[in-house]
Design an enzyme around this catalytic site. Structure first.
Site, short mmCIF file in Angstrom:
data_model
loop_
_atom_site.label_atom_id
_atom_site.label_comp_id
_atom_site.label_asym_id
_atom_site.label_seq_id
_atom_site.Cartn_x
_atom_site.Cartn_y
_atom_site.Cartn_z
N ARG A 35 -19.23 -23.69 -3.22
CA ARG A 35 -18.00 -24.24 -2.65
C ARG A 35 -17.82 -23.82 -1.18
O ARG A 35 -17.23 -24.57 -0.40
CB ARG A 35 -16.79 -23.79 -3.47
N LYS A 200 -13.64 -30.07 -25.40
CA LYS A 200 -12.52 -30.65 -26.13
C LYS A 200 -12.27 -32.11 -25.81
O LYS A 200 -12.17 -32.50 -24.66
CB LYS A 200 -11.25 -29.85 -25.82
N GLY A 356 -16.68 -28.77 -13.55
CA GLY A 356 -17.17 -27.46 -13.14
C GLY A 356 -18.37 -27.01 -13.95
O GLY A 356 -19.39 -26.59 -13.40
N GLY A 380 -11.23 -31.05 -12.36
CA GLY A 380 -9.93 -31.59 -12.75
C GLY A 380 -9.51 -32.76 -11.87
O GLY A 380 -9.01 -33.78 -12.36
#
Ligand code: ADP
Ligand code: MG
Length: 401
Positions: A35, A200, A356, A380
């Site tokens: 990053r 999930k 990620g 996200g």
């Protein structure tokens, strides 16, 4: 859409840049500087244009107060190495140290402010509290550049409110992400194949929902597979199962069938009797997806499924992949994820990796990042964009003065 050029002549101007420098640390050692590297080009461009560059960013999840474990000091040092010039560091975000550090900058110099989340105003849900902190941040600068793609889905002071207080522009990193994500949502080149995995299904419902109407093929792996298999009436043993989402998954299966979207589920699964742990050697076994033993849990897609998924990717003109196919952190359950990554490197069209853990999987499995069309820096944010949501940090730039 306003790029850096919209800010005019930057010589002598103090420019506040919101970057995403949220890197993994072991003590004070940065274990993956991806990053920071991704943030360098915009900082470099501003410094080269003669700006006095003030970088603001967060690290981890401190609780709105200073916490030495989350100091950006090691990140500032690494940024200096990558930029090839000294980087000043303020030991607070908007206090005396920040003011003095900014005042000492000359044209082309760079400073990093301490972790913006050491201030409760950064993430406050109270507009007035956030706004008061944004006033302090804005007072340090003459212009604002939003370059932290990983945070543009957050309505936070250093992302959103500060852009309402200063002339603002989009940094190159955010501009590139937005451009790629638009190619996935507006008139994508076909066939358009979406590969979803991860832990999930409930994290990804919005994306499945939105992309079912856009993709030609949807390939499903990872932990979310088992809720789909349960929706087809199969037993899934001890596998990850979200019982409250079975009906939703059944609805997706029906919608795919009705609209002609090819929804591929794995036909074989790699199982074990226990979740991987340090004190036990994995005992992987391949079973049909329709016959998972009651005492086992699914930890990867099987070899036949991996081959079928790779074949479904072979002619893709657009691919979006989010979520590992299995528990790739354990080598015995990494083959499915590796097969997908391999297939993505060979597609004829645009391949995009978002998320990620997916990006980490590509790196830890040893793939060359340049073999992919784009690896998104913000999990996200990219998911929310693909859900069709407006991202506050992008919307605010479109309204900027
Ligand atoms: P991303 O960060 O790329 O969006 P997620 O956070 O949704 O991905 O999911 C990543 C995690 O999913 C990994 O830690 C991986 O171990 C886990 N996972 C993948 N397959 C399974 C499975 N079958 N059972 C449990 N966890 C799984
Ligand atoms: Mg994740």
């Amino acid at each position: 859409m306003s790029g850096l050029e919209s800010l005019g002549d930057l010589r002598g101007k103090r420019v506040l840049v919101r970057s995403d420098l949220n890197v993994p640390l072991a003590g004070t050692t940065i274990t993956d500087d991806g990053r920071i590297r991704a943030s360098v080009p915009t900082i470099r461009a501003l410094a080269d244009a003669g700006a006095r560059v003030i970088v603001t960013a967060h690290l981890g999840r401190p609780k709105g107060a200073p916490d030495p474990a989350y100091s950006l000091a090691p990140v500032a040092a690494r940024l200096g190495e990558l930029l090839g010039q000294p980087v000043a560091f303020a030991t607070d975000t908007v206090g005396e140290s920040a003011e003095a550090t900014v005042a000492a900058l000359t044209d082309g110099q760079v400073a990093v402010l301490e972790n913006v989340r050491f201030n409760e105003g950064e993430t406050s849900k109270d507009d007035a509290v956030r706004g008061a902190f944004a006033d302090q941040l804005a007072a340090l600068a003459d212009a604002f550049v939003s370059d932290g793609f990983g945070v543009v889905h957050r309505k936070q002071a250093s992302v959103y409110d500060v852009a309402q207080r200063l002339p603002s522009a989009m940094g190159g990193l955010v501009a590139k992400e937005v451009d790629v994500l638009r190619r996935l949502t507006v008139d994508p080149a076909r066939p358009y194949v979406v590969v979803l995995g991860g832990s999930k299904v409930s994290d990804k419902l919005g994306v499945i929902d939105n992309l079912l109407g856009k993709a030609d093929r949807l390939l499903i792996g990872g932990g979310m597979v088992f809720t789909f298999l349960a929706a087809q009436g199969h037993e899934v043993g001890k596998s990850l199962l979200e019982a409250d989402q079975i009906e939703t998954c059944r609805g997706y299966l029906e919608r795919a069938a009705a609209t002609g979207v090819e929804l591929l589920l794995p036909t074989d699964i790699v199982v074990d009797t226990e979740f991987p742990s340090a004190d036990r050697d994995p005992q992987p076994e391949v079973v049909p997806a329709s016959a998972i033993p009651a005492d086992s849990l699914g930890l990867d897609i099987g070899p036949a499924s991996a081959a079928a998924f790779a074949a479904a990717l072979a002619d893709a003109q657009t691919v979006f992949w989010n979520g590992p196919m299995g528990v790739f952190e354990t080598p015995a359950f990494a083959d499915g994820t590796r097969a997908i990554a391999q297939a993505l490197t060979a597609v004829p069209g645009l391949s995009v990796v978002g998320g990620g853990d997916s990006a980490a999987a590509v790196r830890t499995l040893g793939f060359d990042e340049t073999a992919f069309g784009h690896i998104s820096t913000g999990g996200g944010a990219s998911l929310e964009f693909l859900e069709g949501k407006e991202l506050p940090g992008i919307g605010v730039l479109e309204q900027s003065a």
